[in-house]
Design a protein around this motif. Structure first.
Motif, PDB file in Angstrom:
ATOM      1  N   GLY A 294      37.983 -21.987 -47.260  1.00 56.04           N
ATOM      2  CA  GLY A 294      38.740 -22.172 -48.490  1.00 56.04           C
ATOM      3  C   GLY A 294      38.234 -23.038 -49.524  1.00 56.04           C
ATOM      4  O   GLY A 294      38.824 -23.691 -50.174  1.00 56.04           O
TER       5      GLY A 294
ATOM      6  N   ASP B  20      36.725 -17.615 -47.859  1.00 56.29           N
ATOM      7  CA  ASP B  20      38.308 -17.450 -47.424  1.00 56.29           C
ATOM      8  C   ASP B  20      38.717 -18.537 -46.831  1.00 56.29           C
ATOM      9  O   ASP B  20      37.986 -19.505 -46.295  1.00 56.29           O
ATOM     10  CB  ASP B  20      38.403 -16.018 -46.615  1.00 56.29           C
ATOM     11  N   ASP B  21      40.039 -18.804 -47.012  1.00 62.46           N
ATOM     12  CA  ASP B  21      40.790 -19.790 -46.263  1.00 62.46           C
ATOM     13  C   ASP B  21      40.452 -20.359 -44.938  1.00 62.46           C
ATOM     14  O   ASP B  21      40.621 -21.367 -44.582  1.00 62.46           O
ATOM     15  CB  ASP B  21      42.412 -19.710 -46.669  1.00 62.46           C
TER      16      ASP B  21
ATOM     17  N   PRO C  92      45.303 -23.586 -50.301  1.00 58.72           N
ATOM     18  CA  PRO C  92      45.633 -22.200 -49.548  1.00 58.72           C
ATOM     19  C   PRO C  92      46.134 -21.150 -49.940  1.00 58.72           C
ATOM     20  O   PRO C  92      47.144 -21.336 -50.783  1.00 58.72           O
ATOM     21  CB  PRO C  92      46.322 -22.808 -48.116  1.00 58.72           C
ATOM     22  N   HIS C  93      45.595 -19.971 -50.031  1.00 53.99           N
ATOM     23  CA  HIS C  93      46.388 -18.583 -50.349  1.00 53.99           C
ATOM     24  C   HIS C  93      47.686 -18.686 -49.433  1.00 53.99           C
ATOM     25  O   HIS C  93      47.723 -18.602 -48.433  1.00 53.99           O
ATOM     26  CB  HIS C  93      45.325 -17.606 -50.194  1.00 53.99           C
TER      27      HIS C  93
ATOM     28  N   ARG D 216      37.804 -27.742 -52.067  1.00 54.07           N
ATOM     29  CA  ARG D 216      38.735 -27.017 -51.308  1.00 54.07           C
ATOM     30  C   ARG D 216      39.759 -26.539 -52.258  1.00 54.07           C
ATOM     31  O   ARG D 216      40.533 -27.430 -52.904  1.00 54.07           O
ATOM     32  CB  ARG D 216      39.252 -27.877 -50.199  1.00 54.07           C
TER      33      ARG D 216
END
Length: 610
Positions: free
Chosen positions: A212, A145-146, A230-231, A227
């Motif tokens: 991320g 996750d980010d 970002p969400h 990378r």
């Protein structure tokens, strides 16, 4: 929430079941409910499950009958799985249960390596694509996750091209093909930054996937890491004014407090956990759910800096069922060994012992999910070192002072303690502190403000390595899933949208707390949740004998990095005039020494340095 592991190689040999069982056993504490492993020519995929979402479904590794050749395992929670399931069902996919991870094979089938771009949650995911005729050949994909809430550790062997991974370092070391040795600069890293911050761990040969990031592994090749963007929260979800902090946080707390297993909250007595507690308790009352249970850790006896009164005040205001967990100081020596073993690499903050003991109490009281307030200081500018850097005049060495504040031992002290040979080695190689200072100065040089430079560093490197990895490992040591509303995309986007003055000193969060928290909590000085280490490293303390043994002159001389006479004088000064700085430096050295012993016991292969 689970522990995951696996291997991927170019050869046709099947992994040995005994080897995979040994890997699983090293992290089964985090997944006590189910244990499943699949393997084939050159690959394996396994999971130790903590059943949270759809406890009766969700058998891992996930497989769908209409997608043969795609397998997946998940550590964490996918909060938007219901929306994803509806979207994928409309495209013809069928699912046997309501488990969040069941959507992963279908999501990968639709989007390939970009599948993780669609996930909202905290996760470490492994997808194995064994399909023939796809044009890309078999491959393994790993994604986190980010914010890096759920780590995955990697080892690539250049000799045979194999890649192995696991949620925890001790489990990864149980693979027969893993060859590692402790990094020579680890002691300096521990004293300069308290724990390794980068994608490199304290062990040469083991990396951790950056926040991320997605890694693609093809047979015989090293992982290719990228990378992701970002969400982002959906448009309109991140209010632009400081006064809306309560609303955006309320939405995330309400989303995360819902579970099919018992949920509680960690209440330290400070602003961040207090906000999470108040909003979770509010939701329980509005939905006629049982009252929220809250947990606070303290120590038997009288110790400086106790936050118990503040935590009780928050609990009374929120009308929770409050649990005050008192740890016996006589137990701290054994807690130290257990926390070092679970973390797999050194972390010099005494908070590790507190964290481990707190989640033990949560699990023993029957709770599987705990809400926590981690991430607020990094996003909303809450640390004293950030305020000091912002107040420093032009031309002042704010980056050096800021970096020194991260340390277990300031630069002058640690260089005083090093042997000439080790000091020269670090000067030639460069310290972790040097790299941080350079990153901060470079960011400012290209036009980023000091707050933006510090926030970027804190959220990209320090928060995942120092806080989130510790919370993950020590909560899962007791099979507890820690959920962190401040680390959710909508809160992150909101914090980044605020003007600098609203982020400075967590101004937006203090505004949010006015209606929810007692005035005594809002007006108190900032204090970290940690162990009273300065008071505990004094004559008669149960921890003193443990630390003194780890700092014995014979041991330090053998290591060749520290001047035993100067460490001895530092200890004598601490016993005569206790101070937080001296105690933390001694603690950092002791943790590094103990970690060296623990790693040696985790089966470093013959021929590798200890």
């Amino acid at each position: 929430m689970c522990r995951i592991f696996g291997s991927f190689a170019a050869g046709a040999a099947r992994p040995e079941p005994a080897e995979l069982s040994a890997v699983s056993a090293r992290q089964r504490h985090g997944g006590p409910d189910e244990h499943h492993v699949l393997g084939g020519p050159g690959w394996s995929l396994g999971c130790d499950r903590l059943a949270v979402t759809d406890p009766r479904g969700g058998r891992q590794p996930y497989r769908l009958p209409h997608l043969p050749g795609i397998l997946a395992v998940l550590n964490g929670e996918i909060y938007n799985h219901a929306e994803l399931r509806r979207h994928l069902a409309a495209r013809g996919h069928r699912f046997p249960d309501r488990c969040d991870g069941t959507v992963l094979p279908a999501l990968y089938a639709e989007y390939g390596p970009a599948f993780a771009d669609h996930l909202d949650g905290m996760f470490a995911v492994a997808v194995l694509d064994l399909r023939a005729g796809t044009g890309h050949g078999p491959r393994l994909l790993l994604a986190v996750d980010d914010m890096g809430m759920k780590p995955v550790h990697l080892h690539h062997d250049p000799a045979d091209g194999s890649t192995r991974f696991a949620s925890e370092i001790p489990a990864l070391l149980a693979f027969d093909g893993v060859r590692i040795s402790p990094r020579e600069d680890t002691l300096d890293t521990v004293l300069a930054t308290r724990t390794p911050f980068s994608a490199r761990t304290a062990l040469d040969g083991i990396d951790v996937l950056p926040p991320g990031a997605t890694a693609v592994v093809r047979p015989g090749r090293p992982p290719l890491v990228r990378r992701r963007a970002p969400h982002r929260a959906p448009a309109g979800d991140a209010p632009a004014s400081a006064g809306d902090a309560q609303d955006v946080l309320r939405r995330e707390v309400r989303r995360l407090v819902r579970a099919e297993v018992p949920v509680c909250a960690i209440t330290s007595g400070g602003l961040d956990s207090g906000l999470v507690t108040a909003l979770a308790a509010e939701y329980a009352r509005e939905t006629d759910a049982p009252p929220l249970h809250t947990f606070h850790l303290t120590y038997r006896g009288t110790w400086p800096g106790s936050e118990s009164a503040y935590a009780r005040s928050v609990a009374r205001r929120a009308r929770t069922v409050h649990h005050e967990v008192a740890v016996d100081p006589d137990e701290l020596g054994s807690l130290l060994t257990r926390t070092v073993r679970h973390l797999g690499q050194p972390n010099a903050d005494p908070i590790a012992l507190s964290t481990y003991a707190l989640f033990r109490a949560v699990r023993q009281s029957g709770f599987t999910v705990a809400l926590a307030g981690d991430g607020a200081d990094e996003l909303f500018g809450g640390y004293d070192r950030m305020r000091a850097a912002l107040d420093a005049p032009a031309g002042a060495d704010w980056a050096g002072a800021y970096t020194d504040a991260l340390s277990a031992a300031p630069r002058m002290l640690r260089e005083h303690l090093y042997t000439p040979g080790y000091r020269a080695f670090i000067a030639e190689r460069g310290s972790a502190a040097d790299r941080i200072e350079q990153e901060l100065r470079s960011a400012e040089a290209v036009g980023a403000g000091r707050l933006e430079a510090m926030t970027a560093f804190e959220t990209r490197w320090r928060l995942p390595a120092y806080h989130l990895r510790r919370v993950d490992h020590l909560s899962m040591a007791w099979a507890v899933e820690a959920r962190m509303p401040f680390c959710q995309p909508s809160v992150v986007s909101y914090a980044r949208s605020l003007p600098p003055e609203a982020r400075r000193g967590k101004r937006a969060l203090y505004e949010a707390g006015r209606e929810l928290l007692p005035a005594a909590v809002l007006n108190r000085p900032k204090q970290p949740f940690t162990l009273p280490i300065a008071a505990l490293l004094t004559p008669g303390s149960p921890l003193l004998d443990t630390v003194r043994e780890l700092l014995s002159p014979a041991r330090l001389v053998l290591g060749g990095r520290l001047r035993a006479d100067r460490v001895g004088r530092l200890l004598a000064r601490q016993l005569e005039r206790p101070s937080q700085q001296d105690a933390l430096a001694l603690w950092g050295i002791a943790v590094h020494e103990l970690w060296s012993d623990v790693v040696q016991g985790m089966r470093i292969p013959v021929g590798c340095a200890a």
